[in-house]
Structure formats: C-alpha cells, structure tokens
Design an enzyme around this catalytic site. Structure first.
Site, short mmCIF file in Angstrom:
data_model
loop_
_atom_site.label_atom_id
_atom_site.label_comp_id
_atom_site.label_asym_id
_atom_site.label_seq_id
_atom_site.Cartn_x
_atom_site.Cartn_y
_atom_site.Cartn_z
CG ASP A 155 117.40 100.58 105.61
OD1 ASP A 155 118.30 99.71 106.14
OD2 ASP A 155 116.19 100.64 106.11
CD GLU B 11 120.56 96.68 104.54
OE1 GLU B 11 120.99 96.46 105.95
OE2 GLU B 11 119.52 96.56 104.18
CB CYS C 148 123.94 107.68 117.11
SG CYS C 148 123.48 109.29 116.84
CB CYS D 71 127.22 111.46 118.23
SG CYS D 71 126.37 110.19 119.18
CB CYS E 228 121.43 108.92 120.02
SG CYS E 228 123.28 108.75 120.45
CB CYS F 293 124.29 113.28 120.48
SG CYS F 293 123.55 112.30 119.02
CG ASP G 257 113.50 101.85 107.82
OD1 ASP G 257 114.02 100.96 108.85
OD2 ASP G 257 112.14 101.70 107.74
ZN LIG Z 1 124.30 110.06 118.90
#
Ligand SMILES: [Zn+2]
Length: 466
Positions: free
Chosen positions: A247, A331, A393, A396, A412, A415, A422
């Site tokens: 990242d 990216e 996330c 999950c 999140c 979860c 980052d």
């Molecule tokens: Zn999650």
C-alpha cells in the site's frame, strides 16, 4: 492482386511525395542501386537476454564538455525541428511524415548553409533524437501520452544517445567489465568512474550521455545480458506462491501486508525542508535576476541529491521484495492521487512539495519492480483502481463506509475486527493480486510461466461475491 494494390498505392503516394519534396523540402529516398549483400549485424537481442542499464558518472575534459553541450543543443534542435515538420505537414497538407522522412530532412539540414553546424555532431546521435520523437508520437497515437512538446533548454534534461556505430568500447583485460569508451566526434576516451563492472565480455549496445540540472555528467550503458531467474519463492510448507501487498502512502512510503512499513529515508525529510526554504527564497527573488539564477542552481543540485538518495533506497527495497516474494501486488497509482485530492491535502506549498517527492518515489518504485520482476521471473500485479482496497474488511470481506484520510484505524461492523487502515489495504491488495495471478496462471499452457506484469483493467466477474 498484389501488383494492383501496389500500383494503387503509388498513385496516391506520388501526390504526397510531391508535397513532401517540393513543399516540405524533404529529400527523396536514395535510389536502390543493388549493393553487394552484407551479413546483417543484427540489432535483434540474443534470445534469453534482458536489457539492463548501468549508470556511471564521468568527468569530461573542457573540450569534451564543449562538444557535449553542443551535441545536447543539436539534439534538442533536431527534435524540435522534426516535431514542427511533422505537425505542419499534417496541419497544412494532411501529409503524414514519419521517422524515415524526418531522417531524410535531417540530411538536408546538415547540408544547408544556415545549419551547417549540425555537421559537427555525429549524424547517428541526431538520428536517435528523431527516433525518440517518433516513439513520442507512437505513445501519443496509442493514447498513453500527450502530444509531444518541444524540448526547452531550461526544462528538458540534456541527453544524447549513441548507438553501436557512435562509440568505441575497448574492454580492459586487467579489469574485465570496464574499459575505455570514446564517443563519435571525440578523440579522447571518457574519464568514466566504473563504480561496478558491466558483465565481462559484453559490449554495450547503446550509450546515453546525460547532464543533470546540477551539471553532473552521467553515462547510461545499455547491455543485453543473461540474467538467471531466481528459484520460485513459495510459502514455507505449502506449494503456494509467496505474495506481498504494497500500500503506497504519504505517511509511510510503503505499508506491507505483514504490517511492516518502509519510511521515506530520513535524509529526504531534511532535504525536503531545505528545498521548501529555497523555493520560498526563489519566489522572493526578482525574475531574470542573477540571484534568482543562483537559487535555481541550488534547487537543481538539491533535486539531484534527493533523486540519488531515493534511488539508492528504492533499489535496496525492491531487490529485497523481489527476492523474497513470487508475486508483488500494488494498486494503480491513480488511486493514490484520487485519495489525496479528495481529502484536500496539498493546499500549502510544503504539502505539495512532499507530495511531488512521494509521487516521484512511487513512480520509481513501480518502474523498478517492473523490470526486476521481468529479470528474476517474478510477477507484478497491478490491481484496478476501482478495487475497494481501503474500505473492504480483510477478515470478512464486508465493504465498509468510505473513510476520510485522517482515519488511521477502524472496526468492521460485521465481524468487529479492528484494522489499521494501511495494513488492511495491503492485505486486501495481496489477496486480490493472488486471485488474479492464479486466474492467469491457470489459463496458461502447462510449463509456461506467468508474465512479469499482470494488469487488471476491468473488475473481474464475481469479484464482489468473493
Ligand atoms: Zn469484517
């Protein structure tokens, strides 16, 4: 049938040939005289070799300096003249002029009385300048670059390229991989500081001489060498390729998916401060004044220093990453830009400055990863800009809210795992990159290795469901 098409072409071409000859002043191609056959000294690279550039500093004598500065100026002049010729031919006559025609026009310029000084510079070097112009046009037509701009003395880097016939290289038998290099139109060899040898026994394919804005001369030596790919990097105890997600950021240069970060070298921060100070000073100086030029020179020197320090750091980092991993995932660079402009960072001059430095570092990082992956049999995956690396996330795969840049960590809602912003993005990039890599690898015929660069331009089907 082929004959008919040939003739049709000739009818069209006589009209354009006439415009080229009589209006644009491009000399006719030389007549075919049926020369005796010669063995081709091929420019085709040997199979299994990779192109690699070695850079050395050199110290020209006074005469050489004068000759090189003249060469740089002539290259720039020929580039601009070729650009004008191509642009005007199209604008006024709808005639498209390519490399061959500009090259013939060059012969005319060298003969003309007003521009006879071009004869003091090697013609192959000037031809290379037209080659560069031609590739600038190719990039423009392909849609990967803007329309070529004229080169300006104050803005453009001084450079001249010498192909195989434009220099003499004699390897030193005492110190293989180094030797003496003499450029066309120069009698004495260059005083090159061979900081490391090129592979012994090889002859450079191409040389580029540059002068940076701090006035330092460099020799870029292109060789075609056999680089052995590294053994595959696998996850210990499993038959899976080892991958790393990168990242790119402003706070840390790179955050890796294992949570480690790579900072901009500390030295750069120091230089950055000094640079900001000099730039403020520059704005206070009167335009065109001697003092302004002095500050300009200092800024140029500092930029040269920054680029050196950055280059060294990135070289080590990319070598390590490529050695340790089979797959590297980044990216699309545009993402980083979008994120920053949305959050309004970069109003102040200093923020803009550190951004431009970070930009240059990321560009350089990707460039190095690209060619090192090609050399060592690794794969660089560039993930599409629409991939929600920050919002997803990594535990999950639920997609969260858009995060302002100031939010460094988040939890999140699905979860309840708390993520570092980052690191989470890096993990997402790694997983998505691995998925793309496997997809490409599966589609390959057995025995074929995945390519050095995989670029996902469209979001793959089913990606959202994963
Ligand atoms: Zn999650």
């Amino acid at each position: 049938m082929a004959g008919a098409a040939d003739q049709g072409d000739r009818v069209v071409s006589t009209a354009t040939e006439r415009v080229k000859r009589e209006v644009l002043g491009i000399p006719e191609p030389r007549k075919y005289r049926g020369a005796a056959p010669r063995a081709l000294t091929g420019r085709a690279p040997e199979p299994g070799t990779q192109q690699r550039v070695y850079r050395y500093r050199f110290y020209p004598t006074e005469t050489q300096t004068r000759q090189l500065i003249q060469t740089f100026g002539a290259c720039r002049w020929v580039y601009n003249e070729g650009l004008a010729l191509r642009a005007n031919a199209w604008r006024d006559h709808h005639v498209s002029v390519g490399f061959a025609e500009t090259s013939r026009a060059l012969t005319g310029w060298r003969r003309a009385a007003g521009t006879s000084w071009l004869r003091d510079v090697s013609s192959t070097v000037l031809q290379q300048s037209l080659r560069h112009l031609d590739s600038a046009f190719t990039r423009f037509f392909r849609g990967t670059a803007k329309y070529p701009k004229p080169k300006r003395k104050s803005r453009s880097r001084d450079a001249a390229t010498y192909v195989r016939t434009g220099f003499r290289y004699r390897e030193d038998p005492e110190r293989p991989g180094t030797g003496s290099i003499a450029l066309a139109k120069q009698s004495d060899p260059l005083d090159v500081r061979w900081s490391r040898p090129i592979p012994a026994g090889l002859t450079p394919v191409k040389l580029t001489v540059t002068r940076d804005r701090a006035g330092r001369f460099f020799l870029h030596v292109l060789v075609e060498e056999r680089i052995a790919p590294l053994p595959a990097a696998l996850v210990p105890g499993a038959d899976a390729p080892k991958a790393a997600g990168l990242d790119l950021g402003l706070a840390a240069l790179v955050t890796l998916d294992d949570g480690s970060t790579v900072q901009h070298p500390r030295l750069l921060r120091k230089y950055e401060k000094r640079l900001a100070r000099l730039q403020r000073e520059l704005h206070r100086k009167q335009k065109g004044s001697c003092n302004r030029r002095k500050v300009r020179g200092k800024i140029a020197g500092l930029y040269a220093l920054i680029s050196d320090v950055r280059g060294d750091g990135l070289d080590q980092l990319t070598t390590r990453l490529v050695r340790e991993n089979q797959v590297l995932v980044v990216e699309d660079l545009a993402v980083a830009h979008l994120m920053r402009s949305a959050s309004g960072v970069g109003r102040r001059r200093k923020a803009r400055l550190s951004e431009s430095i970070a930009d240059a570092a990321w560009g350089e990082l990707l460039r190095m990863l690209r060619y090192k992956c090609a050399w060592y049999g690794r794969t660089l995956v560039i993930v599409d800009r629409f991939f929600p690396s920050t919002r997803r996330c990594s535990a999950c795969h639920a997609k969260g809210e858009r995060l302002p840049l100031s939010t460094r960590s988040w939890t999140c809602a699905e979860c309840a795992v708390t993520h570092d912003r980052d690191v989470n993005a890096a993990v997402n990039l790694r997983d998505e990159g691995l998925r793309l890599y496997r997809e490409v690898a599966m589609a390959l015929p057995p025995g074929r290795l995945p390519p050095a660069v995989i670029r996902a331009s469209k979001p793959a089907k089913g990606a959202a469901a994963v």
